[in-house]
Design an enzyme around this catalytic site. Structure first.
Site, PDB file in Angstrom:
ATOM      1  N   GLY A  16      10.935  -2.963   3.889  1.00  0.00           N
ATOM      2  CA  GLY A  16      11.825  -3.021   2.743  1.00  0.00           C
ATOM      3  C   GLY A  16      11.240  -2.289   1.549  1.00  0.00           C
ATOM      4  O   GLY A  16      11.881  -1.451   0.936  1.00  0.00           O
ATOM      5  N   GLY A  52       7.612  -8.423   7.260  1.00  0.00           N
ATOM      6  CA  GLY A  52       6.717  -7.651   8.111  1.00  0.00           C
ATOM      7  C   GLY A  52       5.256  -7.865   7.804  1.00  0.00           C
ATOM      8  O   GLY A  52       4.380  -7.287   8.445  1.00  0.00           O
ATOM      9  N   GLN A  90      -2.314  -5.737   4.785  1.00  0.00           N
ATOM     10  CA  GLN A  90      -1.742  -5.386   3.493  1.00  0.00           C
ATOM     11  C   GLN A  90      -2.553  -4.297   2.802  1.00  0.00           C
ATOM     12  O   GLN A  90      -2.000  -3.410   2.141  1.00  0.00           O
ATOM     13  CB  GLN A  90      -1.669  -6.628   2.597  1.00  0.00           C
ATOM     14  CG  GLN A  90      -0.643  -7.654   3.022  1.00  0.00           C
ATOM     15  CD  GLN A  90       0.759  -7.255   2.616  1.00  0.00           C
ATOM     16  OE1 GLN A  90       1.249  -6.193   2.986  1.00  0.00           O
ATOM     17  NE2 GLN A  90       1.418  -8.084   1.841  1.00  0.00           N
ATOM     18  N   GLU A 105       1.397  -6.249  -3.242  1.00  0.00           N
ATOM     19  CA  GLU A 105       1.593  -4.969  -3.921  1.00  0.00           C
ATOM     20  C   GLU A 105       0.331  -4.432  -4.593  1.00  0.00           C
ATOM     21  O   GLU A 105       0.310  -3.283  -5.047  1.00  0.00           O
ATOM     22  CB  GLU A 105       2.710  -5.123  -4.946  1.00  0.00           C
ATOM     23  CG  GLU A 105       4.050  -5.387  -4.281  1.00  0.00           C
ATOM     24  CD  GLU A 105       5.153  -5.676  -5.267  1.00  0.00           C
ATOM     25  OE1 GLU A 105       5.811  -4.727  -5.716  1.00  0.00           O
ATOM     26  OE2 GLU A 105       5.361  -6.852  -5.589  1.00  0.00           O
TER      27      GLU A 105
END
Length: 732
Positions: free
Chosen positions: A235, A468, A632, A699
């Site tokens: 996404g 995910g 990540q 992020e």
């Protein structure tokens, strides 16, 4: 007692994904479903004069072609709907690639072919597509004043003029697009007045709310709206807001009286679901000769639309990352005839790229090591801003200094020759660069339902998503740990508004929002089962004080006499009905931190650049799963490489059309472009987190990579690049 939380356990949904058992939104085979395809405008500004649908309607398999003349009249929902208008409600065209007709047919191929037969006549107006042409008309969006786009403290302008050492530069980045591997898709099913959407979305609850609002003013609004999205094929922010294609598909299904499935083409995704806006960043740093920051003046300009002033790229790190008494941030918009921009993974990276590049430039002006400069301006307290009345307050645990030390040592930073152009390996120049990494994370109130069945196994239900990154796995770990069950005895169900409302999977908010409620629900369920056991004369634990009962491996036993034991299964079976509880736990947002060190190699004769080595260290509070956390980091580094070296959406300045809406000309990094990544974690719980001491993190790992690459390029060849992407022509 072994703890699952923190261990790098394998993904519980891994087998389903690799065997094809995982059902993504477009995988749902709805009986009788028709296929939709959008006809997009070929002009960027003007209005539709006429639409001739006769040839399309005559095409085999075509059921209907809807236009603004017969589309349901919908209400523009509140944010996070991502447009200030709904297409096909009138004849007006606001950007190229705006839906102007919706074809419905028996097969996808028939719908696509018929869409090419729709003839549209326009009254076109000249669009404005170049931000550089409109900078004189930049404005401060009214609705976003004093919301992180005009904030600060002290007098930055005066302090900059008085500073002993100054950096005054402009940094820029182009329009960029998300490109998840799974395109946006909606399947709309109306049944008995209720609407079900099988949707590719990062927020099932948000989508439900937007669709409910949009249809509220129709003649027969849905009795209820259910949104289902158990798996997401990426996404990156593209699937956070709700977009017009979702509303139009629901409306088309209503008009057709049959389910309708829409899958956007790759090219349509470049105008249908947001992007990272083009961005110019004027940054002025002032400092003492000892390297103490005295002023940061930060003015950014981003592309917005004629109808909307939303700016999605914050300057939070400018406001809060470093100790500086005088800071001013202004975020301006320039109106262009382009689609509305949106969140794109690590949206604060656009501003952070400028800040961390400017800090590197300041280190050379001072003759100071870049790491040392950052250490001298480190802060242990949240920096205040005048606009919202914040005062300095300590972080609930910040270990950024440890990140600098750990990553620098692992990278071998002490061996770096600071003079640019001095490190060589054969015909390649070698450059070492670093940057601080940081990003905000949010919190969205969430509720979790946890059930202990008659088989003694637990089921967790929450209307958040698996984007995910390992949400199924981490939530299962948390529940299993608290319940004292084997991991395989916990099933986590996500992505369905039939479950309790829970967090959007965006803004690094999922773990901060949902982990606490899962833990609380598991505690409540365990306490309920223990209460049943000790009150039941048939249980070996009858009469044992609840505080003396321990849960481990699916068994409940007395701390003082392990032979007095029962099992979840036996207790609940004797009870005769499942144990069902809910969990809620408020939390707060905050910041995660880290540092990235990397190496580039450049062949100057041809301008070839490679990122060859990366070491990161991050402070994300308690690490809930080392495997998913490392994933990540790898994803963030890869994303940062794309931002720095490849990604650039090109827009024709005359027509305002995207001219590279595909993966052959819009380049993204692949595995071959990603070097080995060493990911280190401080792994210290933070006191102000209600998510077992964890921070939101997803992020953060991409934020410093673009600046670190640019800083490494300067170290390698002595050329300072301030405009991404750093393409070959800029290196020659």
């Amino acid at each position: 007692m072994s703890m699952l939380v923190g261990q790098g356990v394998e993904r519980v949904d891994g087998r389903a994904k690799v065997t094809g058992a995982a059902r993504y939104a477009a995988d749902n085979e709805v009986p009788g479903a028709l296929h939709g395809f959008l006809v997009m405008s070929t002009i960027a500004r003007g209005e539709v004069v006429e639409i001739d649908t006769r040839a399309a309607l005559a095409h085999p398999g075509v059921v209907a072609v809807y236009t603004h003349r017969d589309m349901l009249r919908l209400t523009v929902p509140d944010f996070p709907y991502n447009r200030p208008f709904i297409p096909m409600q009138d004849a007006r065209v606001h950007h190229s690639g705006q839906p102007v007709a919706y074809v419905v047919a028996q097969t996808l191929e028939q719908a696509q072919e018929a869409a090419n037969l729709v003839q549209v006549s326009y009254r076109a107006e000249a669009p404005v597509a170049r931000m550089a042409d409109m900078l004189d008309e930049a404005f401060l969006p009214e609705k976003f004043r004093n919301r992180n786009n005009e904030d600060g403290r002290g007098d930055a302008a005066a302090a900059f003029e008085q500073a002993e050492v100054r950096v005054d530069q402009t940094y820029s980045s182009p329009m960029q697009h998300h490109n998840p591997i799974e395109p946006h898709t909606t399947t709309a099913v109306w049944e008995d007045g209720s609407l079900t959407l099988y949707e590719s979305t990062q927020g099932v609850v948000f989508t439900r709310n937007m669709v409910t609002q949009a249809f509220a003013g129709t003649d027969s609004p849905p009795k209820s709206v259910r949104v289902v999205s158990p798996y997401l094929g990426g996404g990156f922010g593209a699937k956070g807001p709700t977009y017009p294609h979702t509303l139009l598909t629901a409306a088309a299904a209503r008009l057709a009286g049959r389910p309708v499935k829409l899958v956007l083409s790759r090219a349509q995704m470049y105008t249908s679901n947001g992007h990272r806006a083009e961005y110019r960043h004027h940054l002025r740093l002032g400092a003492t000769r000892q390297g103490r920051l005295t002023a940061i003046a930060d003015t950014s300009t981003a592309q917005v639309t004629r109808l909307d002033g939303r700016i999605y790229n914050g300057s939070d790190s400018t406001l809060h990352l470093y100790a500086c008494p005088n800071v001013r941030v202004r975020q301006l918009g320039v109106r262009l005839d382009l689609p509305t921009s949106s969140y794109m993974r690590s949206p604060e990276t656009t501003a952070h790229f400028g800040l961390e590049t400017a800090m590197d430039e300041l280190s050379y002006e001072l003759g100071l090591d870049p790491v040392e400069l950052r250490i001298r301006n480190h802060t242990e307290v949240v920096q205040p801003t005048d606009a919202n009345g914040q005062t300095e307050r300590p972080y609930g645990g910040k270990h950024l200094l440890e990140c600098y030390r750990a990553a620098a040592e692992a990278f071998g930073w002490a061996r770096r020759n600071p003079r640019p152009g001095t490190m060589r390996d054969g015909d390649e120049y070698v450059g070492w660069g670093m940057a601080t990494e940081t990003h905000t994370y949010g919190h969205i109130p969430s509720t979790v339902r946890l059930t202990i069945g008659l088989d003694g196994r637990a089921t967790v239900r929450a209307a958040t998503q698996e984007i995910g990154t390992g949400t199924y796995t981490v939530l299962s770990q948390v529940a299993a740990d608290e319940l004292g069950l084997p991991l395989g005895h916990v099933t986590t169900l996500l992505g369905d508004t039939a479950y309790p409302d829970a967090s959007l999977s965006a803004g690094s908010s999922t773990m901060p929002s949902v982990v606490g409620p899962v833990s609380e629900a598991a505690k409540s369920a365990k306490a309920a089962v223990i209460a049943l056991a000790i009150a039941d004369p048939r249980s070996p634990l009858h009469g044992v004080p609840a505080a003396e009962v321990v849960a481990e491996g699916g068994r409940l036993f007395s701390r003082g006499d392990r032979d007095r034991a029962d099992t979840y299964r036996d207790v609940v079976t004797r009870h005769g009905q499942e144990v069902d509880v809910t969990g809620r736990k408020p939390n707060t947002g905050g910041h995660s931190f880290g540092a990235v060190f990397l190496e580039v190699r450049i062949q100057p004769r041809v301008g070839r650049l490679r990122v060859t080595r990366v070491v990161t260290a991050h402070d994300l509070g308690r690490v809930l799963n080392h495997r998913t956390a490392r994933g990540q980091v790898i994803g963030g580094v890869t994303w940062g490489i794309g931002f720095a070296l490849m990604e650039h959406t090109m827009v024709d300045p005359v027509t305002a059309r995207v001219v590279n809406p595909n993966l052959s000309t819009y380049l993204v990094p692949v595995c071959a472009d990603t070097p080995p990544v060493e990911a280190l974690f401080v792994d210290q719980p933070i006191s102000d987190s209600q998510a077992l001491g964890a921070r939101g993190f997803g992020e953060t790992p991409g934020t410093g990579v673009p600046a670190a690459i640019g800083n490494a390029i300067y170290h390698a060849i002595g050329r300072r690049l301030r405009d991404v992407p750093f393409t070959q022509d800029k290196l020659l």
